[in-house]
Structure formats: C-alpha cells, structure tokens
Design a protein around this motif. Structure first.
Motif, mmCIF file in Angstrom:
data_model
loop_
_atom_site.group_PDB
_atom_site.id
_atom_site.type_symbol
_atom_site.label_atom_id
_atom_site.label_comp_id
_atom_site.label_asym_id
_atom_site.label_seq_id
_atom_site.Cartn_x
_atom_site.Cartn_y
_atom_site.Cartn_z
ATOM 1 N N TRP A 216 0.561 -2.319 0.055
ATOM 2 C CA TRP A 216 -0.252 -3.511 -0.247
ATOM 3 C C TRP A 216 -1.743 -3.154 -0.194
ATOM 4 O O TRP A 216 -2.510 -3.516 -1.087
ATOM 5 N N ILE A 217 -2.131 -2.428 0.862
ATOM 6 C CA ILE A 217 -3.534 -2.032 1.018
ATOM 7 C C ILE A 217 -3.963 -1.121 -0.136
ATOM 8 O O ILE A 217 -5.062 -1.283 -0.706
ATOM 9 N N LYS A 218 -3.115 -0.185 -0.498
ATOM 10 C CA LYS A 218 -3.444 0.747 -1.589
ATOM 11 C C LYS A 218 -3.609 0.011 -2.916
ATOM 12 O O LYS A 218 -4.544 0.276 -3.685
ATOM 13 N N GLU A 219 -2.687 -0.917 -3.203
ATOM 14 C CA GLU A 219 -2.760 -1.673 -4.457
ATOM 15 C C GLU A 219 -3.966 -2.613 -4.456
ATOM 16 O O GLU A 219 -4.629 -2.798 -5.482
ATOM 17 N N ALA A 220 -4.257 -3.208 -3.312
ATOM 18 C CA ALA A 220 -5.443 -4.073 -3.211
ATOM 19 C C ALA A 220 -6.717 -3.278 -3.473
ATOM 20 O O ALA A 220 -7.629 -3.755 -4.169
ATOM 21 N N THR A 221 -6.772 -2.071 -2.947
ATOM 22 C CA THR A 221 -7.951 -1.223 -3.177
ATOM 23 C C THR A 221 -8.105 -0.895 -4.658
ATOM 24 O O THR A 221 -9.236 -0.873 -5.191
ATOM 25 N N LYS A 222 -6.993 -0.674 -5.344
ATOM 26 C CA LYS A 222 -7.034 -0.421 -6.786
ATOM 27 C C LYS A 222 -7.551 -1.645 -7.539
ATOM 28 O O LYS A 222 -8.289 -1.519 -8.536
ATOM 29 N N ILE A 223 -7.182 -2.832 -7.075
ATOM 30 C CA ILE A 223 -7.702 -4.062 -7.695
ATOM 31 C C ILE A 223 -9.220 -4.122 -7.510
ATOM 32 O O ILE A 223 -9.970 -4.410 -8.441
ATOM 33 N N TRP A 224 -9.666 -3.829 -6.282
ATOM 34 C CA TRP A 224 -11.101 -3.869 -5.970
ATOM 35 C C TRP A 224 -11.892 -2.882 -6.829
ATOM 36 O O TRP A 224 -13.025 -3.175 -7.224
ATOM 37 N N GLU A 225 -11.294 -1.756 -7.122
ATOM 38 C CA GLU A 225 -11.989 -0.758 -7.940
ATOM 39 C C GLU A 225 -12.301 -1.295 -9.335
ATOM 40 O O GLU A 225 -13.310 -0.924 -9.949
ATOM 41 N N LYS A 226 -11.454 -2.181 -9.848
ATOM 42 C CA LYS A 226 -11.676 -2.789 -11.167
ATOM 43 C C LYS A 226 -12.451 -4.101 -11.067
ATOM 44 O O LYS A 226 -13.252 -4.427 -11.947
ATOM 45 N N LEU A 227 -12.182 -4.856 -9.989
ATOM 46 C CA LEU A 227 -12.874 -6.133 -9.777
ATOM 47 C C LEU A 227 -13.445 -6.131 -8.359
ATOM 48 O O LEU A 227 -12.851 -6.675 -7.423
ATOM 49 N N SER A 229 -15.562 -7.716 -6.777
ATOM 50 C CA SER A 229 -15.875 -8.988 -6.095
ATOM 51 C C SER A 229 -14.633 -9.617 -5.459
ATOM 52 O O SER A 229 -14.736 -10.626 -4.746
ATOM 53 N N THR A 230 -13.466 -9.034 -5.698
ATOM 54 C CA THR A 230 -12.214 -9.581 -5.169
ATOM 55 C C THR A 230 -12.107 -9.347 -3.662
ATOM 56 O O THR A 230 -12.466 -8.289 -3.150
ATOM 57 N N HIS A 231 -11.596 -10.359 -2.955
ATOM 58 C CA HIS A 231 -11.361 -10.252 -1.515
ATOM 59 C C HIS A 231 -9.857 -10.350 -1.234
ATOM 60 O O HIS A 231 -9.087 -10.862 -2.060
ATOM 61 N N PHE A 232 -9.457 -9.890 -0.037
ATOM 62 C CA PHE A 232 -8.038 -9.786 0.300
ATOM 63 C C PHE A 232 -7.803 -10.322 1.711
ATOM 64 O O PHE A 232 -8.449 -9.889 2.667
ATOM 65 N N ILE A 233 -6.875 -11.288 1.805
ATOM 66 C CA ILE A 233 -6.558 -11.894 3.098
ATOM 67 C C ILE A 233 -5.118 -11.560 3.481
ATOM 68 O O ILE A 233 -4.180 -11.812 2.703
ATOM 69 N N LEU A 234 -4.948 -11.013 4.678
ATOM 70 C CA LEU A 234 -3.617 -10.782 5.237
ATOM 71 C C LEU A 234 -3.466 -11.642 6.484
ATOM 72 O O LEU A 234 -4.218 -11.485 7.453
ATOM 73 N N VAL A 235 -2.494 -12.566 6.440
ATOM 74 C CA VAL A 235 -2.203 -13.425 7.589
ATOM 75 C C VAL A 235 -0.958 -12.878 8.283
ATOM 76 O O VAL A 235 0.083 -12.709 7.649
ATOM 77 N N GLY A 236 -1.067 -12.596 9.570
ATOM 78 C CA GLY A 236 0.103 -12.107 10.289
ATOM 79 C C GLY A 236 -0.250 -11.060 11.326
ATOM 80 O O GLY A 236 -1.412 -10.727 11.551
ATOM 81 N N PRO A 239 4.195 -4.917 14.696
ATOM 82 C CA PRO A 239 4.110 -3.563 15.264
ATOM 83 C C PRO A 239 3.262 -2.583 14.458
ATOM 84 O O PRO A 239 2.773 -1.604 15.010
ATOM 85 N N LEU A 240 3.099 -2.831 13.154
ATOM 86 C CA LEU A 240 2.324 -1.896 12.333
ATOM 87 C C LEU A 240 0.856 -2.288 12.191
ATOM 88 O O LEU A 240 0.136 -1.709 11.375
ATOM 89 N N LEU A 241 0.405 -3.230 12.996
ATOM 90 C CA LEU A 241 -1.001 -3.655 12.902
ATOM 91 C C LEU A 241 -1.986 -2.499 13.062
ATOM 92 O O LEU A 241 -2.932 -2.391 12.269
ATOM 93 N N PRO A 242 -1.806 -1.595 14.039
ATOM 94 C CA PRO A 242 -2.773 -0.489 14.159
ATOM 95 C C PRO A 242 -2.856 0.368 12.899
ATOM 96 O O PRO A 242 -3.951 0.771 12.492
ATOM 97 N N LEU A 243 -1.713 0.637 12.273
ATOM 98 C CA LEU A 243 -1.701 1.426 11.041
ATOM 99 C C LEU A 243 -2.431 0.692 9.925
ATOM 100 O O LEU A 243 -3.257 1.285 9.210
ATOM 101 N N ILE A 244 -2.139 -0.597 9.777
ATOM 102 C CA ILE A 244 -2.763 -1.388 8.712
ATOM 103 C C ILE A 244 -4.268 -1.490 8.944
ATOM 104 O O ILE A 244 -5.066 -1.348 8.007
ATOM 105 N N GLN A 245 -4.671 -1.698 10.180
ATOM 106 C CA GLN A 245 -6.097 -1.794 10.490
ATOM 107 C C GLN A 245 -6.799 -0.483 10.178
ATOM 108 O O GLN A 245 -7.902 -0.473 9.625
ATOM 109 N N SER A 246 -6.142 0.633 10.496
ATOM 110 C CA SER A 246 -6.715 1.949 10.210
ATOM 111 C C SER A 246 -6.869 2.172 8.710
ATOM 112 O O SER A 246 -7.896 2.678 8.249
ATOM 113 N N MET A 247 -5.857 1.788 7.939
ATOM 114 C CA MET A 247 -5.920 1.947 6.488
ATOM 115 C C MET A 247 -7.029 1.096 5.889
ATOM 116 O O MET A 247 -7.738 1.523 4.966
ATOM 117 N N VAL A 248 -7.179 -0.124 6.406
ATOM 118 C CA VAL A 248 -8.253 -1.000 5.922
ATOM 119 C C VAL A 248 -9.606 -0.374 6.214
ATOM 120 O O VAL A 248 -10.501 -0.344 5.357
#
Length: 383
Positions: A216-227, A229-236, A239-248
């Motif tokens: 999800w993070i990788k695909e969102a970054t690809k969206i940002w590269e084209k647009l 101004s786009t923002h991304f919200i993850l609610v939740g 156990p994988l929060l540290p990994l996701i936070q690191s990737m962000v």
C-alpha cells in the motif's frame, strides 16, 4: 408473553475489527421483544466495543485466555451456557468457533458459526481443529460466495454424523450513519494540514500481514510521484505498525502520509477520502470497504475474497488481481485524473450498498436464521 430467545455471541476479542463491530451494530437494532443478547470474549484489546454493546443491553462477560488457553475455558463456557439458559450460540472467527462447538456439544444448543475466511489461509493447528469440530455445529454463515465454496465438510473427522448447512450472508453497514459529510471531511483535512482541494487516498485496516500495507505504501508513493499534491490516510493499528511507520518515514512522500491510529469514529476520516485503496492478499468481505462505499468513496482494490463479488470494475471502482498489485497506483491515477468519473463511481458505490448491504436487512435476515435454527433443533429433539 412469548419467551425471548437468548443468543450468545462468542468471540476472541472485542476490538474494532469487522466481526466485532457487526455484533455491536446488529445488537443495537435487534428486536428486543424477541431476543436477549449475550456475549463472551477472552482477549482484552484497546479501543474495544464493550461499552457500545453494554449501552444497547448486551450482557458482556470476560473470561481471560490466550489462543491455546481458550480450550481451557470449555468447562467454564459450558457452565455459563447452562446457567443462563442460552437458546443459541453464534460464534465468530476460528478459535472462538472451536471453543463454542466443544462447549455447546453436550447441551443440545444449536450452534451457528460465521466464517470470514477461506480455510487454507489458517495455520495448520487452526485448520485441523476446524476440521475436527466442523460437524458439531448446525449452520455455517459465509460472508462471501468464495468463502462458502471453499468450506468443505469433513465427515471422517466428525464427532457427529451430520454436515451443517452452509449459507452466504454478506456483511452489512449502517447506511444512515455512514453518509458523506463534506464539513466533517474538511475538519479532518484541516487537523492534518491537508489542503481542502487535495485528493486523499485512504484505508481503514488492522496492520497485519494479510493487508499488505507495505505494498500500500509503495503504491501510494507511486501515486504521489505523478500527483504530488495527493495525501494518504491510514486508519488503524496492529503488530506491523513499526514496519509501516519506518516505510512511511523512508518514502519521499513522507510528509503526505498520515497514520492516525485506531479511531472510535472512522466516519470523519472516510469523509476526508476521495478514494479507498485495498492491497490485501486475502479477505472475506471487508466491512471498512462497505462503510467507504456508503460514504460515496470509489474502491480501488486487489480482487481478494468477496471484494470481487461487490465491485464491478468501472462502476464502483477498479480491480486488479492479487498478484498484479503493482497496478493499484495506475488504477488510482486513472480514477483521480477523471473527476467526473470519480464522482459517478462514488454515487454508484453508495447505491449498491444501500440496495444490497443495508444493516436493517442484514439484522432481519439474521433474526430469521436464529428463529429457524432454534425451531429446527427443537423439532429434531422432539422426534
């Protein structure tokens, strides 16, 4: 006066997952002249729905136990079933289902189990115990046709010589509550320093491997590269929060990501979203997706589980195969770069949910299932 049917829900925890929220939502609108609702759970989780259950009259009981410890609660739950004179058990998720079958086995109380997943996704022990106890229940409710087709009776490992009936009853959502509110959405944007006119892509999920939020993070970054101004919200959370936070943090679009944690009320965050992107490897039928659709948010997703049974590509959103997850960004951009189509798909999404996934209809169907199952069990006992 007709005796109320006492329905006991058994579930591992009362966190804010889809199954837990659905218990709370249906309990709120069940006919209280006909049903009295009970619930047993075993894991304490933050941001739970316990108070919501209690506020609508559900009798909530906590028996502390871990996964393996659940099997040590068989006698305790069995005693509870007898002492409360329970008429029907409704179990949710595999370990609670296994426990419910074993605890209710000697009481001749009908057992219903809602299956949210295909069995091959479970670990070997869970899979084996599901097989072992499968025929000790009366009815299996599958949340999608794919789940229903994947369930098979295993008579060779049965305690009873019967195969429970399998029906499909897709998840539902309160469409009166989950309604697009621009003002709420703008308040969230302001609080997160998101420009009002910026596109927002979001998701509501438990941060676990199944959801593939790294993708999800990788695909969102690809969206940002084209647009950009786009923002991304993850609610939740999860156990994988540290990994996701690191990737962000490592993403060049880090400032445009917003990890807002678990929210008691997700509606304002949904109202801030223009697109709901799902990268899951497998699903049953995600309630968060239905809530988003009810808020007129188109869906871009991998075609996992029941998602493909709901989303018609080009009508309520776009789909790619689970394997071709690298197309998610392209599909999101296709939607975001055509605002008129984005609006139309949002309208179609809400229309589909209102027509096919309303909570009132779901609760009514569930009540019919409860009554019919109890009557069938009583008739069989009399014969």
């Amino acid at each position: 006066m007709q005796k109320k049917l006492k329905i006991l829900h058994i579930i591992k925890s009362l966190g804010r997952g889809g199954a837990e929220k659905l218990i709370a939502e249906t309990s709120r609108i069940h006919n209280r002249d006909k049903f009295e609702i009970y619930c047993i759970y075993f894991h304490q989780r933050p941001h739970h729905v316990i108070e919501e259950l209690k506020s609508c009259g559900v009798h909530v009981t906590y028996f502390q136990a871990g996964n393996f410890g659940l099997l040590n609660q068989i006698s305790r739950v069995s005693t509870y079933i007898k002492s409360q004179d329970i008429d029907l058990i409704h179990a949710h998720l595999p370990w609670a289902g296994i426990l419910a079958r074993l605890a209710g086995y000697h009481h001749e109380v009908p057992i219903i189990y809602t299956e949210h997943n295909v069995w091959h996704r479970y670990n070997k022990l869970t899979y084996f115990l599901n097989r072992l106890t499968y025929s000790m229940q009366d009815l299996v409710i599958a949340v999608s046709d794919e789940v229903a087709h994947a369930i098979k009776p295993f008579e060779s490992l049965s305690f009873k010589n019967k195969n429970p009936k399998i029906i499909t009853l897709q998840n539902a959502v309160d469409t009166a509550f989950f309604t697009k509110n621009i003002e709420l959405g703008n308040q969230i944007k302001t609080s997160l320093s998101i420009p009002n006119k910026a596109f927002v892509v979001g998701n509501v999920a438990v941060f676990r491997k199944q959801k593939r939020l790294d993708i999800w993070i990788k695909e969102a970054t690809k969206i940002w590269e084209k647009l950009p101004s786009t923002h991304f919200i993850l609610v939740g959370d999860g156990p994988l929060l540290p990994l996701i936070q690191s990737m962000v943090n490592e993403s060049p679009a880090a400032k445009n990501f917003h990890l807002v944690g678990i929210q008691h009320d997700v509606l304002p965050y949904l109202c801030a979203m223009d697109l709901f992107m799902i990268s899951s490897a497998f699903e049953g039928l995600p309630i968060a997706m239905l809530e988003a659709m009810s808020c007129k948010i188109p869906i871009v997703s991998c075609q996992a589980g029941g998602i493909g049974e709901v989303i018609e590509p080009g009508k309520e959103g776009f789909l790619c195969t689970v394997e071709n997850h690298d197309k998610l960004a392209t599909l999101c951009l296709q939607a975001l770069q055509d605002p008129s189509t984005l609006v139309l798909m949002g309208e179609n999404a809400r229309k589909k949910v209102k027509e096919n996934f309303s909570l009132d209809k779901f609760a009514s169907q569930l009540e019919t299932i409860y009554q019919g199952t109890v009557q069938t069990t009583k008739k069989t006992a009399e014969e």
